[in-house]
Write a protein that holds these residues in place. Sequence first.
Motif, PDB file in Angstrom:
ATOM      1  N   LEU A 200      -2.877 -13.603  27.137  1.00  0.00           N
ATOM      2  CA  LEU A 200      -3.111 -12.273  26.356  1.00  0.00           C
ATOM      3  C   LEU A 200      -3.049 -12.205  25.026  1.00  0.00           C
ATOM      4  O   LEU A 200      -3.690 -11.377  23.853  1.00  0.00           O
ATOM      5  N   PHE A 201      -1.894 -12.445  24.604  1.00  0.00           N
ATOM      6  CA  PHE A 201      -0.751 -12.468  23.413  1.00  0.00           C
ATOM      7  C   PHE A 201      -1.989 -13.075  22.125  1.00  0.00           C
ATOM      8  O   PHE A 201      -1.260 -13.392  21.080  1.00  0.00           O
ATOM      9  N   ALA A 202      -2.353 -14.586  23.102  1.00  0.00           N
ATOM     10  CA  ALA A 202      -3.320 -15.154  21.953  1.00  0.00           C
ATOM     11  C   ALA A 202      -4.363 -14.748  21.425  1.00  0.00           C
ATOM     12  O   ALA A 202      -4.501 -14.789  20.418  1.00  0.00           O
ATOM     13  N   ALA A 203      -4.932 -13.559  22.463  1.00  0.00           N
ATOM     14  CA  ALA A 203      -6.096 -12.850  21.834  1.00  0.00           C
ATOM     15  C   ALA A 203      -5.451 -11.495  21.249  1.00  0.00           C
ATOM     16  O   ALA A 203      -7.091 -10.635  20.550  1.00  0.00           O
ATOM     17  N   SER A 204      -4.482 -11.288  21.130  1.00  0.00           N
ATOM     18  CA  SER A 204      -4.127  -9.924  20.828  1.00  0.00           C
ATOM     19  C   SER A 204      -2.457 -10.226  19.411  1.00  0.00           C
ATOM     20  O   SER A 204      -1.451  -9.654  20.061  1.00  0.00           O
ATOM     21  N   PRO A 205      -2.825 -10.944  18.700  1.00  0.00           N
ATOM     22  CA  PRO A 205      -2.186 -10.850  17.697  1.00  0.00           C
ATOM     23  C   PRO A 205      -0.894  -9.837  17.244  1.00  0.00           C
ATOM     24  O   PRO A 205       0.017  -9.340  16.567  1.00  0.00           O
ATOM     25  N   GLY A 206      -2.018  -8.868  16.762  1.00  0.00           N
ATOM     26  CA  GLY A 206      -1.234  -7.312  16.415  1.00  0.00           C
ATOM     27  C   GLY A 206      -0.835  -6.357  17.646  1.00  0.00           C
ATOM     28  O   GLY A 206      -0.512  -6.454  18.984  1.00  0.00           O
ATOM     29  N   ARG A 207      -0.915  -5.259  17.326  1.00  0.00           N
ATOM     30  CA  ARG A 207      -0.426  -3.976  17.906  1.00  0.00           C
ATOM     31  C   ARG A 207      -1.463  -3.794  19.070  1.00  0.00           C
ATOM     32  O   ARG A 207      -1.129  -2.752  20.341  1.00  0.00           O
ATOM     33  N   ARG A 208      -3.170  -3.878  18.889  1.00  0.00           N
ATOM     34  CA  ARG A 208      -3.941  -3.268  20.452  1.00  0.00           C
ATOM     35  C   ARG A 208      -3.839  -4.871  21.004  1.00  0.00           C
ATOM     36  O   ARG A 208      -3.739  -5.226  20.374  1.00  0.00           O
ATOM     37  N   TRP A 209      -3.589  -4.497  22.351  1.00  0.00           N
ATOM     38  CA  TRP A 209      -4.673  -5.058  23.156  1.00  0.00           C
ATOM     39  C   TRP A 209      -5.771  -5.780  23.301  1.00  0.00           C
ATOM     40  O   TRP A 209      -6.815  -4.340  22.584  1.00  0.00           O
ATOM     41  N   HIS A 210      -6.065  -6.468  23.272  1.00  0.00           N
ATOM     42  CA  HIS A 210      -7.851  -7.503  22.961  1.00  0.00           C
ATOM     43  C   HIS A 210      -7.847  -8.196  24.651  1.00  0.00           C
ATOM     44  O   HIS A 210      -7.148  -9.123  24.847  1.00  0.00           O
ATOM     45  N   PHE A 211      -8.513  -7.290  25.355  1.00  0.00           N
ATOM     46  CA  PHE A 211      -9.040  -7.910  26.874  1.00  0.00           C
ATOM     47  C   PHE A 211     -10.111  -8.594  26.805  1.00  0.00           C
ATOM     48  O   PHE A 211     -11.293  -8.215  27.265  1.00  0.00           O
ATOM     49  N   THR A 212     -10.310 -10.328  26.501  1.00  0.00           N
ATOM     50  CA  THR A 212     -11.234 -10.109  26.123  1.00  0.00           C
ATOM     51  C   THR A 212     -11.915 -11.239  27.263  1.00  0.00           C
ATOM     52  O   THR A 212     -11.392 -10.929  28.532  1.00  0.00           O
ATOM     53  N   GLY A 213     -13.282 -11.842  26.910  1.00  0.00           N
ATOM     54  CA  GLY A 213     -13.484 -12.710  28.633  1.00  0.00           C
ATOM     55  C   GLY A 213     -12.159 -13.635  28.797  1.00  0.00           C
ATOM     56  O   GLY A 213     -12.275 -13.415  30.058  1.00  0.00           O
ATOM     57  N   GLY A 214     -11.423 -14.196  27.912  1.00  0.00           N
ATOM     58  CA  GLY A 214     -11.197 -15.143  28.099  1.00  0.00           C
ATOM     59  C   GLY A 214     -10.037 -14.577  29.046  1.00  0.00           C
ATOM     60  O   GLY A 214      -9.096 -15.283  29.647  1.00  0.00           O
TER      61      GLY A 214
END
Length: 336
Positions: A200-214
């Motif tokens: 999760l943190f690899a996909a979300s380096p900034g303030r916003r969360w990015h819920f990717t397929g990974g």
Amino acid sequence: MAVQAPNTPAAARAPRAWPRIFLAGFALWIATVLVTFLTANTALLPTIVLLGSFLVPVTFVAWAHEHDTGEHVTVELLFSAFIIGGVLGVLGASLLETYLLASPSPLQYIGVGVIEETVKLLALLFVARDMARRTPRDGLVLGAAVGFGFAAFESAGYALNALVTSQGFDLLSLVETEVLRGLLTPVGHGLWTAIVGGVLFAASPGRRWHFTGGVLAALVGVALLHALWDSVHGLAVLVTLVFTGSPWQEYLLHAGRIPDPAPGQAALILTLDVLGLLAVSAVGLAWLWTLVSRARPTGPEGAGGAPPDGPQGTDGTQDPAGPLPPRPDGGTSGTF
């Protein structure tokens, strides 16, 4: 040009705290158990429960923190992840499992895995909500802290259940439960939530969360590992009875009842239990090691996580990214 002395910096020579935490805590737990056996003083029972349940989780959180010296994960944040994340995870799992898994089902193990891994992820999101910068190693450490916090509070509950019986207090059962759960804790909740946190943190380096397929795939994967872990004993019993069962045992199986194993079958079940837990643990540890290897900095541009052209936010703005500022000792964010 100054020549650096061959001696290592004082910070690098500083002894690790986690071995002292474990040895001191283990000695205190042993002493408390012995005194309780000798004196039958029930006032010491909470001390046994707390020390035995929290010793291994706290030790592993300290180990994880000492292997990641980044500025993003402060001691205060780590403490919040362990306590707040652990309590929120236990409470959320208890509520959802009570109302969603009330009826026994062959899929109940999967339901438990999905619920508990999801609530731990939500607890991690809550704890890390104010972080302006995130790296994969931050996610590994904070995810482990939330998972080990969950494991500590859950183990305390199991220890109390083992202690209180219809015949009174069973101190031996309490000790056996804490030893067993202490041995299994490192490859359980902390491991699984560390995996999800790192992805999760690899996909979300900034303030916003990015819920990717990974990220979603990681959540599903650890939920399945969790379900397999919980179902290992049941699968071991089923496999043993299918291949070595007597006619009366097969009859009870067809009737929907689990017969008691014979002495020889009990040894086979124990062997399959151990092999099954080792297999699930190996998969989880290999997965974690892959994430740790990817999270190691390989150069100045990799020391802080995401590249400059990181993920875009939902409003079109770019999440902050780039290398971390140097620490006072000249390093960056350390190695995991």
